[in-house]
Design a protein around this motif. Structure first.
Motif, PDB file in Angstrom:
ATOM      1  N   VAL A 157      -4.658 -10.736 -13.056  1.00  0.00           N
ATOM      2  CA  VAL A 157      -5.522 -11.779 -13.602  1.00  0.00           C
ATOM      3  C   VAL A 157      -5.469 -13.060 -12.790  1.00  0.00           C
ATOM      4  CG1 VAL A 157      -5.418 -10.911 -15.951  1.00  0.00           C
ATOM      5  CG2 VAL A 157      -3.712 -12.551 -15.191  1.00  0.00           C
ATOM      6  N   SER A 158      -4.654 -13.084 -11.761  1.00  0.00           N
ATOM      7  CA  SER A 158      -4.493 -14.292 -10.960  1.00  0.00           C
ATOM      8  C   SER A 158      -5.036 -14.058  -9.560  1.00  0.00           C
ATOM      9  CB  SER A 158      -3.012 -14.671 -10.894  1.00  0.00           C
ATOM     10  OG  SER A 158      -2.837 -15.851 -10.166  1.00  0.00           O
ATOM     11  N   GLU A 159      -5.874 -14.925  -9.113  1.00  0.00           N
ATOM     12  CA  GLU A 159      -6.480 -14.827  -7.788  1.00  0.00           C
ATOM     13  C   GLU A 159      -6.095 -16.057  -6.981  1.00  0.00           C
ATOM     14  OE1 GLU A 159      -8.025 -12.290  -6.599  1.00  0.00           O
ATOM     15  OE2 GLU A 159      -8.123 -11.162  -8.447  1.00  0.00           O
ATOM     16  N   PRO A 160      -6.312 -16.136  -5.722  1.00  0.00           N
ATOM     17  CA  PRO A 160      -7.161 -15.293  -4.895  1.00  0.00           C
ATOM     18  C   PRO A 160      -6.409 -14.192  -4.158  1.00  0.00           C
ATOM     19  CG  PRO A 160      -6.637 -17.245  -3.660  1.00  0.00           C
ATOM     20  CD  PRO A 160      -5.946 -17.363  -5.010  1.00  0.00           C
ATOM     21  N   CYS A 161      -5.097 -14.181  -4.214  1.00  0.00           N
ATOM     22  CA  CYS A 161      -4.329 -13.242  -3.394  1.00  0.00           C
ATOM     23  C   CYS A 161      -4.100 -11.917  -4.111  1.00  0.00           C
ATOM     24  CB  CYS A 161      -2.986 -13.860  -3.030  1.00  0.00           C
ATOM     25  SG  CYS A 161      -3.156 -15.407  -2.134  1.00  0.00           S
ATOM     26  N   ASN A 162      -4.193 -10.836  -3.368  1.00  0.00           N
ATOM     27  CA  ASN A 162      -3.943  -9.520  -3.950  1.00  0.00           C
ATOM     28  C   ASN A 162      -2.674  -8.921  -3.349  1.00  0.00           C
ATOM     29  OD1 ASN A 162      -4.994  -9.089  -1.434  1.00  0.00           O
ATOM     30  ND2 ASN A 162      -6.354  -7.441  -2.039  1.00  0.00           N
ATOM     31  N   TYR A 163      -1.552  -9.570  -3.612  1.00  0.00           N
ATOM     32  CA  TYR A 163      -0.267  -9.085  -3.129  1.00  0.00           C
ATOM     33  C   TYR A 163       0.100  -7.784  -3.831  1.00  0.00           C
ATOM     34  CZ  TYR A 163       0.243 -13.811  -1.295  1.00  0.00           C
ATOM     35  OH  TYR A 163       0.058 -14.983  -0.625  1.00  0.00           O
ATOM     36  N   TRP A 164       0.778  -6.893  -3.124  1.00  0.00           N
ATOM     37  CA  TRP A 164       1.158  -5.602  -3.699  1.00  0.00           C
ATOM     38  C   TRP A 164       2.100  -5.771  -4.882  1.00  0.00           C
ATOM     39  CZ3 TRP A 164       6.203  -4.277  -4.068  1.00  0.00           C
ATOM     40  CH2 TRP A 164       7.108  -4.949  -3.240  1.00  0.00           C
ATOM     41  N   GLN A 165       2.856  -6.864  -4.923  1.00  0.00           N
ATOM     42  CA  GLN A 165       3.823  -7.092  -6.000  1.00  0.00           C
ATOM     43  C   GLN A 165       3.153  -7.281  -7.360  1.00  0.00           C
ATOM     44  OE1 GLN A 165       3.696  -8.783  -3.093  1.00  0.00           O
ATOM     45  NE2 GLN A 165       5.727  -9.116  -2.260  1.00  0.00           N
ATOM     46  N   LYS A 166       1.856  -7.560  -7.359  1.00  0.00           N
ATOM     47  CA  LYS A 166       1.127  -7.791  -8.605  1.00  0.00           C
ATOM     48  C   LYS A 166       0.623  -6.501  -9.235  1.00  0.00           C
ATOM     49  CE  LYS A 166      -1.923 -11.128  -8.191  1.00  0.00           C
ATOM     50  NZ  LYS A 166      -2.900 -12.080  -7.658  1.00  0.00           N
ATOM     51  N   PHE A 167       0.774  -5.374  -8.539  1.00  0.00           N
ATOM     52  CA  PHE A 167       0.232  -4.104  -9.010  1.00  0.00           C
ATOM     53  C   PHE A 167       1.349  -3.128  -9.372  1.00  0.00           C
ATOM     54  CE2 PHE A 167      -2.861  -6.060  -6.245  1.00  0.00           C
ATOM     55  CZ  PHE A 167      -4.030  -5.945  -6.978  1.00  0.00           C
ATOM     56  N   PRO A 168       1.112  -2.247 -10.333  1.00  0.00           N
ATOM     57  CA  PRO A 168       2.125  -1.249 -10.691  1.00  0.00           C
ATOM     58  C   PRO A 168       2.385  -0.280  -9.543  1.00  0.00           C
ATOM     59  CG  PRO A 168       0.422  -1.388 -12.378  1.00  0.00           C
ATOM     60  CD  PRO A 168      -0.055  -2.180 -11.201  1.00  0.00           C
ATOM     61  N   ASN A 169       3.637   0.076  -9.368  1.00  0.00           N
ATOM     62  CA  ASN A 169       4.009   1.105  -8.406  1.00  0.00           C
ATOM     63  C   ASN A 169       3.896   2.439  -9.147  1.00  0.00           C
ATOM     64  OD1 ASN A 169       5.544   3.072  -7.022  1.00  0.00           O
ATOM     65  ND2 ASN A 169       6.713   1.477  -5.996  1.00  0.00           N
ATOM     66  N   PRO A 170       2.949   3.300  -8.774  1.00  0.00           N
ATOM     67  CA  PRO A 170       2.712   4.539  -9.523  1.00  0.00           C
ATOM     68  C   PRO A 170       3.944   5.434  -9.647  1.00  0.00           C
ATOM     69  CG  PRO A 170       1.035   4.232  -7.834  1.00  0.00           C
ATOM     70  CD  PRO A 170       2.058   3.169  -7.635  1.00  0.00           C
ATOM     71  N   GLN A 171       4.758   5.502  -8.606  1.00  0.00           N
ATOM     72  CA  GLN A 171       5.950   6.346  -8.667  1.00  0.00           C
ATOM     73  C   GLN A 171       6.934   5.839  -9.710  1.00  0.00           C
ATOM     74  OE1 GLN A 171       7.025   6.145  -4.501  1.00  0.00           O
ATOM     75  NE2 GLN A 171       6.306   8.241  -4.187  1.00  0.00           N
ATOM     76  N   VAL A 172       7.094   4.539  -9.790  1.00  0.00           N
ATOM     77  CA  VAL A 172       8.028   3.950 -10.755  1.00  0.00           C
ATOM     78  C   VAL A 172       7.491   4.110 -12.179  1.00  0.00           C
ATOM     79  CG1 VAL A 172       9.177   1.821 -11.480  1.00  0.00           C
ATOM     80  CG2 VAL A 172       8.926   2.334  -9.048  1.00  0.00           C
ATOM     81  N   VAL A 173       6.192   3.869 -12.366  1.00  0.00           N
ATOM     82  CA  VAL A 173       5.589   4.035 -13.699  1.00  0.00           C
ATOM     83  C   VAL A 173       5.805   5.459 -14.198  1.00  0.00           C
ATOM     84  CG1 VAL A 173       3.439   4.108 -15.000  1.00  0.00           C
ATOM     85  CG2 VAL A 173       3.817   2.269 -13.406  1.00  0.00           C
ATOM     86  N   LEU A 174       5.433   6.427 -13.386  1.00  0.00           N
ATOM     87  CA  LEU A 174       5.537   7.823 -13.813  1.00  0.00           C
ATOM     88  C   LEU A 174       6.978   8.260 -14.028  1.00  0.00           C
ATOM     89  CD1 LEU A 174       2.739   9.455 -11.659  1.00  0.00           C
ATOM     90  CD2 LEU A 174       2.741   9.021 -14.121  1.00  0.00           C
ATOM     91  N   LEU A 175       7.876   7.833 -13.167  1.00  0.00           N
ATOM     92  CA  LEU A 175       9.285   8.192 -13.328  1.00  0.00           C
ATOM     93  C   LEU A 175       9.803   7.752 -14.693  1.00  0.00           C
ATOM     94  CD1 LEU A 175      12.073   9.148 -12.249  1.00  0.00           C
ATOM     95  CD2 LEU A 175      12.382   6.793 -11.455  1.00  0.00           C
ATOM     96  N   HIS A 176       9.627   6.491 -15.017  1.00  0.00           N
ATOM     97  CA  HIS A 176      10.150   5.967 -16.277  1.00  0.00           C
ATOM     98  C   HIS A 176       9.403   6.520 -17.489  1.00  0.00           C
ATOM     99  CE1 HIS A 176      13.124   3.251 -14.622  1.00  0.00           C
ATOM    100  NE2 HIS A 176      12.246   2.949 -13.682  1.00  0.00           N
ATOM    101  N   TYR A 177       8.098   6.685 -17.365  1.00  0.00           N
ATOM    102  CA  TYR A 177       7.298   7.211 -18.478  1.00  0.00           C
ATOM    103  C   TYR A 177       7.682   8.658 -18.781  1.00  0.00           C
ATOM    104  CZ  TYR A 177       3.070   7.401 -21.400  1.00  0.00           C
ATOM    105  OH  TYR A 177       2.188   7.496 -22.444  1.00  0.00           O
ATOM    106  N   LEU A 178       7.831   9.462 -17.741  1.00  0.00           N
ATOM    107  CA  LEU A 178       8.193  10.866 -17.940  1.00  0.00           C
ATOM    108  C   LEU A 178       9.641  11.044 -18.384  1.00  0.00           C
ATOM    109  CD1 LEU A 178       6.298  12.469 -14.928  1.00  0.00           C
ATOM    110  CD2 LEU A 178       5.651  12.511 -17.347  1.00  0.00           C
ATOM    111  N   LEU A 179      10.465  10.031 -18.163  1.00  0.00           N
ATOM    112  CA  LEU A 179      11.849  10.075 -18.652  1.00  0.00           C
ATOM    113  C   LEU A 179      11.952   9.669 -20.117  1.00  0.00           C
ATOM    114  CD1 LEU A 179      13.842   8.676 -15.592  1.00  0.00           C
ATOM    115  CD2 LEU A 179      13.822  11.021 -16.479  1.00  0.00           C
ATOM    116  N   GLY A 180      10.816   9.338 -20.730  1.00  0.00           N
ATOM    117  CA  GLY A 180      10.803   9.047 -22.158  1.00  0.00           C
ATOM    118  C   GLY A 180      10.739   7.587 -22.541  1.00  0.00           C
TER     119      GLY A 180
END
Length: 68
Positions: A12-35
Motif C-alpha cells: 500500500v506504500s509507493e513509489p518503491c517496489n522493494y522485494w521486502q514489501k512482498f510475501p516470500n512464497p516459499q516461506v508462506v507455504l512452508l509455515h502454512y503447510l506446517l499448520g
C-alpha cells in the motif's frame, strides 16, 4: 475471496517496489503447510509488513494437525 481464496496480501506504500514489501512464497507455504494460521505465515514471509495490507480470513488453518 468469494471465488475460493482464503486471503491475499498487497503493498500500500509507493513509489518503491522493494522485494521486502512482498510475501516470500516459499516461506508462506512452508509455515502454512506446517499448520500455522494464514496471518502467521504471511507475517513471517514479509520483511516490511507495515507497508502492506492483508485481506481475508487470518485465522484459517486448514493444515493444522489435531492431536488426539
Amino acid at each position: 475471496i468469494e471465488a475460493g481464496a482464503t486471503g491475499s496480501y498487497g503493498t500500500v506504500s509507493e513509489p518503491c517496489n522493494y522485494w521486502q514489501k512482498f510475501p516470500n512464497p516459499q516461506v508462506v507455504l512452508l509455515h502454512y503447510l506446517l499448520g500455522e494460521s494464514l496471518i502467521e505465515a504471511y507475517w513471517k514471509s514479509v520483511a516490511w509488513p507495515s507497508q502492506g495490507v492483508f485481506i481475508g480470513e487470518p485465522l484459517a488453518t486448514p493444515y493444522k494437525r489435531i492431536s488426539n
